[in-house]
Design a protein around this motif. Structure first.
Motif, PDB file in Angstrom:
ATOM      1  N   VAL A  48       5.415   2.893  -1.167  1.00 54.11           N
ATOM      2  CA  VAL A  48       4.554   2.507  -0.102  1.00 54.11           C
ATOM      3  C   VAL A  48       3.776   1.384  -0.261  1.00 54.11           C
ATOM      4  N   GLY A  49       4.086   0.041   0.378  1.00 55.77           N
ATOM      5  CA  GLY A  49       3.330  -1.085   0.449  1.00 55.77           C
ATOM      6  C   GLY A  49       2.117  -1.164   1.239  1.00 55.77           C
ATOM      7  N   TRP A  50       1.331  -2.415   1.103  1.00 55.35           N
ATOM      8  CA  TRP A  50      -0.026  -2.312   1.796  1.00 55.35           C
ATOM      9  C   TRP A  50       0.042  -3.577   2.370  1.00 55.35           C
ATOM     10  N   VAL A  61       0.570  -7.856  12.569  1.00 53.01           N
ATOM     11  CA  VAL A  61       0.469  -7.200  11.308  1.00 53.01           C
ATOM     12  C   VAL A  61       1.546  -6.129  11.052  1.00 53.01           C
ATOM     13  N   ILE A  62       1.800  -5.258  12.124  1.00 53.38           N
ATOM     14  CA  ILE A  62       2.921  -4.374  12.137  1.00 53.38           C
ATOM     15  C   ILE A  62       4.200  -4.936  11.855  1.00 53.38           C
ATOM     16  N   GLY A  63       4.489  -6.150  12.425  1.00 53.56           N
ATOM     17  CA  GLY A  63       5.717  -6.959  12.049  1.00 53.56           C
ATOM     18  C   GLY A  63       5.845  -7.442  10.733  1.00 53.56           C
ATOM     19  N   LEU A  64       4.675  -7.788  10.182  1.00 49.96           N
ATOM     20  CA  LEU A  64       4.542  -8.309   8.513  1.00 49.96           C
ATOM     21  C   LEU A  64       4.884  -6.935   7.782  1.00 49.96           C
ATOM     22  N   ALA A  65       4.416  -5.927   8.238  1.00 46.13           N
ATOM     23  CA  ALA A  65       4.433  -4.602   7.291  1.00 46.13           C
ATOM     24  C   ALA A  65       6.194  -4.521   7.547  1.00 46.13           C
ATOM     25  N   LYS A  66       6.787  -4.569   8.491  1.00 50.41           N
ATOM     26  CA  LYS A  66       8.135  -4.078   8.654  1.00 50.41           C
ATOM     27  C   LYS A  66       9.022  -5.266   7.926  1.00 50.41           C
ATOM     28  N   LYS A  67       8.423  -6.386   7.737  1.00 51.93           N
ATOM     29  CA  LYS A  67       9.305  -7.388   6.880  1.00 51.93           C
ATOM     30  C   LYS A  67       9.001  -7.123   5.464  1.00 51.93           C
ATOM     31  N   GLU A  71      11.901  -6.810   2.722  1.00 50.01           N
ATOM     32  CA  GLU A  71      12.078  -7.552   1.712  1.00 50.01           C
ATOM     33  C   GLU A  71      11.881  -6.808   0.151  1.00 50.01           C
ATOM     34  N   CYS A  72      11.078  -5.839   0.391  1.00 48.99           N
ATOM     35  CA  CYS A  72      10.614  -5.083  -1.230  1.00 48.99           C
ATOM     36  C   CYS A  72      11.227  -3.870  -1.261  1.00 48.99           C
ATOM     37  N   GLN A  73      12.158  -3.503  -0.239  1.00 42.42           N
ATOM     38  CA  GLN A  73      12.996  -2.260  -0.233  1.00 42.42           C
ATOM     39  C   GLN A  73      11.953  -1.025  -0.520  1.00 42.42           C
ATOM     40  N   THR A  74      10.706  -1.031   0.295  1.00 40.77           N
ATOM     41  CA  THR A  74       9.984   0.199   0.260  1.00 40.77           C
ATOM     42  C   THR A  74      10.393   1.136   1.175  1.00 40.77           C
ATOM     43  N   ASP A  75       9.686   2.264   1.100  1.00 50.93           N
ATOM     44  CA  ASP A  75       9.851   3.348   2.224  1.00 50.93           C
ATOM     45  C   ASP A  75       9.013   3.227   3.427  1.00 50.93           C
ATOM     46  N   ALA A  76       7.794   2.677   3.340  1.00 44.43           N
ATOM     47  CA  ALA A  76       6.735   2.351   4.142  1.00 44.43           C
ATOM     48  C   ALA A  76       5.956   1.363   3.753  1.00 44.43           C
ATOM     49  N   GLY A  87      -8.870   1.714  11.827  1.00 48.90           N
ATOM     50  CA  GLY A  87      -7.891   2.476  11.317  1.00 48.90           C
ATOM     51  C   GLY A  87      -6.763   2.164  10.512  1.00 48.90           C
ATOM     52  N   PHE A  88      -5.713   2.715  10.512  1.00 52.18           N
ATOM     53  CA  PHE A  88      -4.554   2.325   9.690  1.00 52.18           C
ATOM     54  C   PHE A  88      -3.078   2.479  10.334  1.00 52.18           C
ATOM     55  N   GLY A  89      -2.117   1.789  10.274  1.00 54.41           N
ATOM     56  CA  GLY A  89      -0.918   1.938  10.845  1.00 54.41           C
ATOM     57  C   GLY A  89      -0.037   2.443   9.540  1.00 54.41           C
ATOM     58  N   VAL A  90       0.716   3.516   9.566  1.00 52.71           N
ATOM     59  CA  VAL A  90       1.691   3.762   8.474  1.00 52.71           C
ATOM     60  C   VAL A  90       3.189   3.484   9.195  1.00 52.71           C
ATOM     61  N   VAL A  91       3.662   2.368   8.691  1.00 50.33           N
ATOM     62  CA  VAL A  91       5.017   1.856   9.176  1.00 50.33           C
ATOM     63  C   VAL A  91       6.123   2.490   8.240  1.00 50.33           C
ATOM     64  N   THR A  92       7.036   3.070   8.871  1.00 51.74           N
ATOM     65  CA  THR A  92       8.157   3.651   7.875  1.00 51.74           C
ATOM     66  C   THR A  92       9.426   2.688   8.163  1.00 51.74           C
ATOM     67  N   ARG A  93      10.334   2.823   7.155  1.00 55.27           N
ATOM     68  CA  ARG A  93      11.489   2.108   7.163  1.00 55.27           C
ATOM     69  C   ARG A  93      12.258   2.109   8.446  1.00 55.27           C
ATOM     70  N   ASP A  94      12.522   3.206   9.202  1.00 56.64           N
ATOM     71  CA  ASP A  94      13.099   3.154  10.332  1.00 56.64           C
ATOM     72  C   ASP A  94      12.222   2.563  11.696  1.00 56.64           C
ATOM     73  N   GLY A  95      10.976   2.044  11.325  1.00 52.44           N
ATOM     74  CA  GLY A  95      10.172   1.202  12.341  1.00 52.44           C
ATOM     75  C   GLY A  95       9.332   2.075  13.166  1.00 52.44           C
ATOM     76  N   ALA A  96       9.310   3.226  12.680  1.00 52.46           N
ATOM     77  CA  ALA A  96       7.989   4.060  13.480  1.00 52.46           C
ATOM     78  C   ALA A  96       6.810   3.852  12.864  1.00 52.46           C
TER      79      ALA A  96
END
Length: 115
Positions: A48-50, A61-67, A71-76, A87-96
């Motif tokens: 999981v990245g940050w 910032v959600i778009g940057l999280a998806k990127k 790029e880093c092959q992380t799960d979220a 708050g915080f947004g937890v973005v997963t590999r499927d874009g959720a």
């Protein structure tokens, strides 16, 4: 780091910087993103990245999280900062996107990712 003077910039090689020296100019040097190197080492790990962003919009910032996930092959990736808003947004590999209002709900969202 250097001190700005009438002579230009003088390099400071000391480990401690005195605030009495006047105005200081710091040079920030980019470092390698270690997270981008972790997947080959840990192919089965949940990574999981940050993404903390001060400027921009929540969508940005959600778009940057998806990127970062791609790029880093992380799960979220956790998105936050002034660009995201409260708050915080937890973005997963499927874009959720899961919104966490505080640190406690962020912890719960991350715990669900590894369950």
């Amino acid at each position: 780091m250097g001190e700005i003077s009438a002579r230009g910039i003088d390099e400071i090689k000391s480990g401690k910087l005195s605030t009495r020296q006047g105005t200081l100019l710091a040079e920030l040097v980019p470092t390698a993103k270690i997270i981008a190197e972790l997947r080959p080492w840990y192919p089965k790990a949940r990574l999981v990245g940050w993404k903390f962003e001060v400027e921009g919009s929540r969508d940005g910032v959600i778009g940057l999280a998806k990127k970062q996930i791609t790029e880093c092959q992380t799960d979220a990736c956790v998105a936050n900062g002034a660009a995201y808003g409260p708050g915080f947004g937890v973005v997963t590999r499927d874009g959720a996107l899961t919104h966490a209002t505080d640190a406690g709900s962020l912890f719960e969202a991350l715990a669900r990712l590894i369950a």
